[in-house]
Scaffold this motif. Structure first.
Motif, mmCIF file in Angstrom:
data_model
loop_
_atom_site.group_PDB
_atom_site.id
_atom_site.type_symbol
_atom_site.label_atom_id
_atom_site.label_comp_id
_atom_site.label_asym_id
_atom_site.label_seq_id
_atom_site.Cartn_x
_atom_site.Cartn_y
_atom_site.Cartn_z
ATOM 1 N N TYR A 170 0.660 -1.182 0.205
ATOM 2 C CA TYR A 170 0.024 0.054 0.091
ATOM 3 C C TYR A 170 0.747 1.285 -0.023
ATOM 4 C CZ TYR A 170 -3.211 3.764 1.737
ATOM 5 O OH TYR A 170 -4.025 4.880 1.756
ATOM 6 N N ASN A 171 1.681 1.121 0.864
ATOM 7 C CA ASN A 171 2.725 2.479 1.033
ATOM 8 C C ASN A 171 3.712 2.564 -0.154
ATOM 9 O OD1 ASN A 171 2.066 2.822 3.681
ATOM 10 N ND2 ASN A 171 3.857 1.612 4.537
ATOM 11 N N GLN A 174 1.201 4.077 -2.790
ATOM 12 C CA GLN A 174 0.972 5.535 -2.511
ATOM 13 C C GLN A 174 2.199 6.195 -3.068
ATOM 14 O OE1 GLN A 174 -1.851 7.046 -0.617
ATOM 15 N NE2 GLN A 174 -2.523 5.087 -1.654
ATOM 16 N N SER A 177 2.193 7.119 -6.523
ATOM 17 C CA SER A 177 0.971 7.821 -6.876
ATOM 18 C C SER A 177 1.680 9.387 -6.778
ATOM 19 C CB SER A 177 -0.266 7.563 -6.185
ATOM 20 O OG SER A 177 0.028 8.210 -4.808
#
Ligand SMILES: [Zn+2]
Length: 261
Positions: A170-171, A174, A177
């Motif tokens: 997830y990190n 992110q 992104s």
């Protein structure tokens, strides 16, 4: 310029050419790379290899490429400003050592291969150790930034957790992104069509996802590649970039892991 080499059933191996300097990213096998170097009028050797993570379809071709890296061809290779003087130069995370990686890299490291600068980003999660390579240079005739992300982000999807952990993944997503929206994403598999089919089921009323799915399906019917993909397009249509929390990310990853297509 960036060269694309198909490998196995759906892998991409990427080659970065800056005049006579040639770099390979994630050579899971070597046959097409060796052919390319033998037949190229500009490229006579391999300056270095960049490895994102330790899966066999990313490292399996390293040993067969070593003969192309023994000569000192006058190409300058630096890691964090320090001149490297004994080839071969195989960069990657420490847990890739057994496959031939001999120069370990981590978040924030800077590679310089002649005038090409490549920044290392830690994007672990798919595996325990996984890096990505970011470059933005006119010297390879690419006006847009480029990111080699291995198996972390895919067209319309992201990698599974295979040895890493979901929170790290997830990190990592992110972090990706936050790269410039015009960054071209060079991932290592052609998974876009299936990923977007899943996305249309998850977001049945999302016109942009539907539109992209139809476009990608047409391209795949003609056996065209859908990679590289633009980060702005991923931000708009990739469920793993669209989700707003870790809980939602984990839920989508779990759904996708069980999805039969
Ligand atoms: Zn992998």
């Amino acid at each position: 310029m960036i060269h694309k080499f198909n490998a196995f059933s759906d892998n991409y191996i990427w080659g970065i050419q800056n005049e006579n300097t040639f770099i390979v990213v994630d050579p899971g096998e070597s046959v097409r790379i060796r052919e390319f170097i033998k037949n190229s009028s500009d490229v006579k050797s391999l300056a270095c290899i960049l490895i994102t993570h330790n899966h066999h379809d990313h490292v399996g071709g390293i040993s067969e490429l070593l003969p192309f890296m023994t000569e000192n061809t006058g190409i300058s290779v630096k890691l964090n400003g320090r001149n490297l003087t004994s080839p071969p130069y195989i960069f990657g995370p420490p847990n890739c050592e057994e496959f031939g990686v001999n120069n370990f890299v981590k978040e924030g490291d800077m590679l310089e291969v002649n005038d090409l600068c490549i920044k290392v980003m830690d994007i672990s999660g798919h595996t325990k150790e996984h890096v990505g390579y970011y470059t933005h240079s006119d010297s390879i005739a690419c006006s847009q930034p480029i990111f080699f992300c291995g198996d972390t982000l895919f067209g319309g999807g992201c990698g599974r957790v295979l040895g890493g952990c979901i929170k790290s993944l997830y990190n990592a997503i992110q972090k990706i992104s936050l790269l410039p929206k015009e960054t071209q994403i060079y991932c290592a598999h052609e998974y876009t069509e299936a990923n977007l089919k899943f996305a249309t089921e998850l977001y049945p009323n999302d016109d942009r996802i539907m539109e992209r799915y139809f476009m990608v399906s047409k391209e795949r019917k003609k056996n065209e590649s859908t990679i590289p993909t633009l980060l702005s397009n991923e931000l708009a249509t990739n469920p793993f970039l669209k989700c707003s929390s870790f809980t939602e990310f984990r839920r989508i990853r779990e759904l996708k892991d069980c999805w039969k297509g």
